[in-house]
Design a protein around this motif. Sequence first.
Motif, short mmCIF file in Angstrom:
data_model
loop_
_atom_site.label_atom_id
_atom_site.label_comp_id
_atom_site.label_asym_id
_atom_site.label_seq_id
_atom_site.Cartn_x
_atom_site.Cartn_y
_atom_site.Cartn_z
N ILE A 101 32.85 15.12 61.89
CA ILE A 101 34.03 15.46 62.08
C ILE A 101 34.88 13.87 62.63
O ILE A 101 34.33 13.04 62.23
N LEU A 102 36.05 13.66 62.29
CA LEU A 102 36.52 13.10 63.36
C LEU A 102 37.75 13.84 63.96
O LEU A 102 38.85 14.93 63.53
N ARG A 103 38.73 12.72 64.48
CA ARG A 103 39.08 12.93 65.24
C ARG A 103 40.91 13.04 64.71
O ARG A 103 40.61 12.11 64.24
N LEU A 104 41.63 14.25 65.27
CA LEU A 104 42.88 14.22 64.01
C LEU A 104 43.81 13.17 64.26
O LEU A 104 44.42 12.51 63.29
N ASP A 105 44.07 12.73 65.68
CA ASP A 105 44.62 11.19 65.89
C ASP A 105 44.70 10.03 64.60
O ASP A 105 45.11 9.52 64.16
N ASP A 106 42.92 10.33 64.89
CA ASP A 106 42.02 8.85 63.67
C ASP A 106 42.89 9.04 62.10
O ASP A 106 42.81 8.30 61.85
N ALA A 107 42.56 10.14 62.26
CA ALA A 107 42.99 10.28 60.65
C ALA A 107 43.77 10.79 60.56
O ALA A 107 43.98 10.11 58.88
N GLY A 108 45.21 10.77 60.82
CA GLY A 108 45.93 11.01 60.77
C GLY A 108 46.36 9.17 60.06
O GLY A 108 47.92 9.32 59.41
N ILE A 126 45.45 19.66 55.17
CA ILE A 126 43.81 21.13 56.14
C ILE A 126 44.49 22.38 55.85
O ILE A 126 43.20 23.05 55.59
N LEU A 127 45.39 22.78 56.34
CA LEU A 127 46.36 24.26 56.15
C LEU A 127 45.79 24.09 54.45
O LEU A 127 45.83 26.20 54.05
N THR A 135 40.32 23.02 62.07
CA THR A 135 40.59 21.85 63.30
C THR A 135 40.01 22.70 64.22
O THR A 135 40.68 23.85 64.98
N TYR A 136 40.05 22.59 66.01
CA TYR A 136 39.18 22.55 67.23
C TYR A 136 39.84 20.87 68.55
O TYR A 136 40.04 20.38 67.79
N ARG A 137 40.03 22.28 69.41
CA ARG A 137 40.42 21.12 70.60
C ARG A 137 38.75 20.89 71.48
O ARG A 137 37.74 22.05 71.31
N HIS A 138 38.71 19.72 71.55
CA HIS A 138 37.12 19.08 72.09
C HIS A 138 37.14 18.89 72.83
O HIS A 138 38.61 19.34 73.99
N SER A 139 36.28 19.06 74.19
CA SER A 139 36.10 18.96 75.13
C SER A 139 36.96 18.00 75.73
O SER A 139 37.44 18.04 76.99
N ASP A 140 37.52 17.01 75.33
CA ASP A 140 38.07 15.47 75.69
C ASP A 140 39.79 15.61 75.67
O ASP A 140 40.75 15.16 75.72
N SER A 141 39.98 17.20 74.95
CA SER A 141 41.10 18.01 74.98
C SER A 141 41.52 17.25 73.59
O SER A 141 43.13 17.32 73.88
N LYS A 142 41.28 16.56 73.23
CA LYS A 142 41.69 16.20 71.64
C LYS A 142 41.57 16.88 70.47
O LYS A 142 40.36 17.57 70.53
N TRP A 144 40.16 17.96 66.80
CA TRP A 144 39.40 17.09 65.74
C TRP A 144 39.68 18.31 64.95
O TRP A 144 40.05 19.48 64.94
N PHE A 145 39.04 17.68 63.70
CA PHE A 145 38.93 18.46 62.05
C PHE A 145 37.30 18.16 61.29
O PHE A 145 36.97 16.91 61.90
N GLY A 146 36.79 18.83 60.99
CA GLY A 146 35.81 18.62 60.08
C GLY A 146 35.65 19.56 59.04
O GLY A 146 36.05 20.84 58.88
#
Length: 404
Positions: A101-108, A126-127, A135-142, A144-146
């Motif tokens: 997995i990777l945070r979407l902000d970092d992946a950009g 991704i789409l 893509t999904y929203r993690h517990s940290d409200s960020k 992520w995609f995987g």
Amino acid sequence: MAWRLILTRSNNPNSTLTETLTLPLPSLPNPSFLSFSTSFLITKTPKHFKKRKRNKQSPRTKHVQSQPNLVPHFEHIVERDSFFRFLTKSKSFLSTHPEHILRLDDAGKLHRELGFPRGRKISRSILRHPLLFQTYRHSDSKMWFGFTDLMEDLLAEERAIEDSLESNRIDTVRKLLMMSTNKRIPLSKIHHCRQIFGIPDDFRDRVIKYPNYFRVVVEGDGKRVLELVNWDPSLAVSALEMEFMVDEDKAKRAFKFPMKHGKDLDLDFDDTRKLNLLNTLPLVSPYSEVASKLDVWTLEAEKYRVGVLHEFLSLTLEKRASIHHIVEFKEEFCLTKHTYQMLLKQPRTFYLAGTEMNWVVFLKDAYDENGVLINKDPQVVFNEKLYRFAEMRELEPGFGLEKK
């Protein structure tokens, strides 16, 4: 009106000066009236009469082959690779992360590592493959995609294929080392070209299991170099040499190094072919020890380089490689900056597709008339299956994973 008086003298010395009266001449106008505008005169060619200059096409967009020589199925393979660039690079990059997995902000920010166009949103890429990425929203409200569950199962299937073919991949690397001039290649170069040879991502960790074949040397700058330990004569047989033993005439027609001759000889086709064979044969084996001693610009050296690239492509999964893969081994295989022109001179064996800046070379005999690879490696079969999943929006009935 003014009158002009002309005095003439006769050649006769006794003659007297005579006067001749001429016709009246008009008086000249005042010089101040001679200045007038010439702006109405056309001194330049009008635009509608000028020939339009065609802008020189950039090597980035100009095709290697002209329209009559284009082979559609080879060009389609190059376009397919470009379309699935995000899939292949993201699969390889995310597989190195523990949880895939990777945070979407970092992946950009990782457009080069993940293979999506710079300046574009990664969410668009991704789409395009909803069955493989999510893509999904993690517990940290960020966000992520995987990988999806289907993709995880496909990766497990691929790892099983890699484990079953490990001995074949080891032989491929040994042959690459045997072709290199100093029998050593940096591990980073092998890792960069691993996909075209089917070498697993963790090959740098697997080499330690084969001390009889390889030795890893760490140089002063920290570079890890793979060296050959033992020379195996059974592996030092090129694909062209094996083909020569099966079909000698076909192997002789693979390459052409024409001999210059005058037109006065008036040779027919067969005589010209026999004359050219004097230059073409014998070919220099890519595993020859004398290759490094050849003069770079001699015919023998060119025959050696052509043989090396033929063997290099024969070791790849799909019998093709891009300019970026070939340039990686420029020093190890004694290649020159004229490799592009050298390949173009051998249209019987090689086909160059794509653009002049990003070209891909194919072994033509490895494909049938429809552009289908004749002998498919299990990894190639898996890749084609992965591409079919990538094109689907929904999972089709009856199309799934292989039963274990």
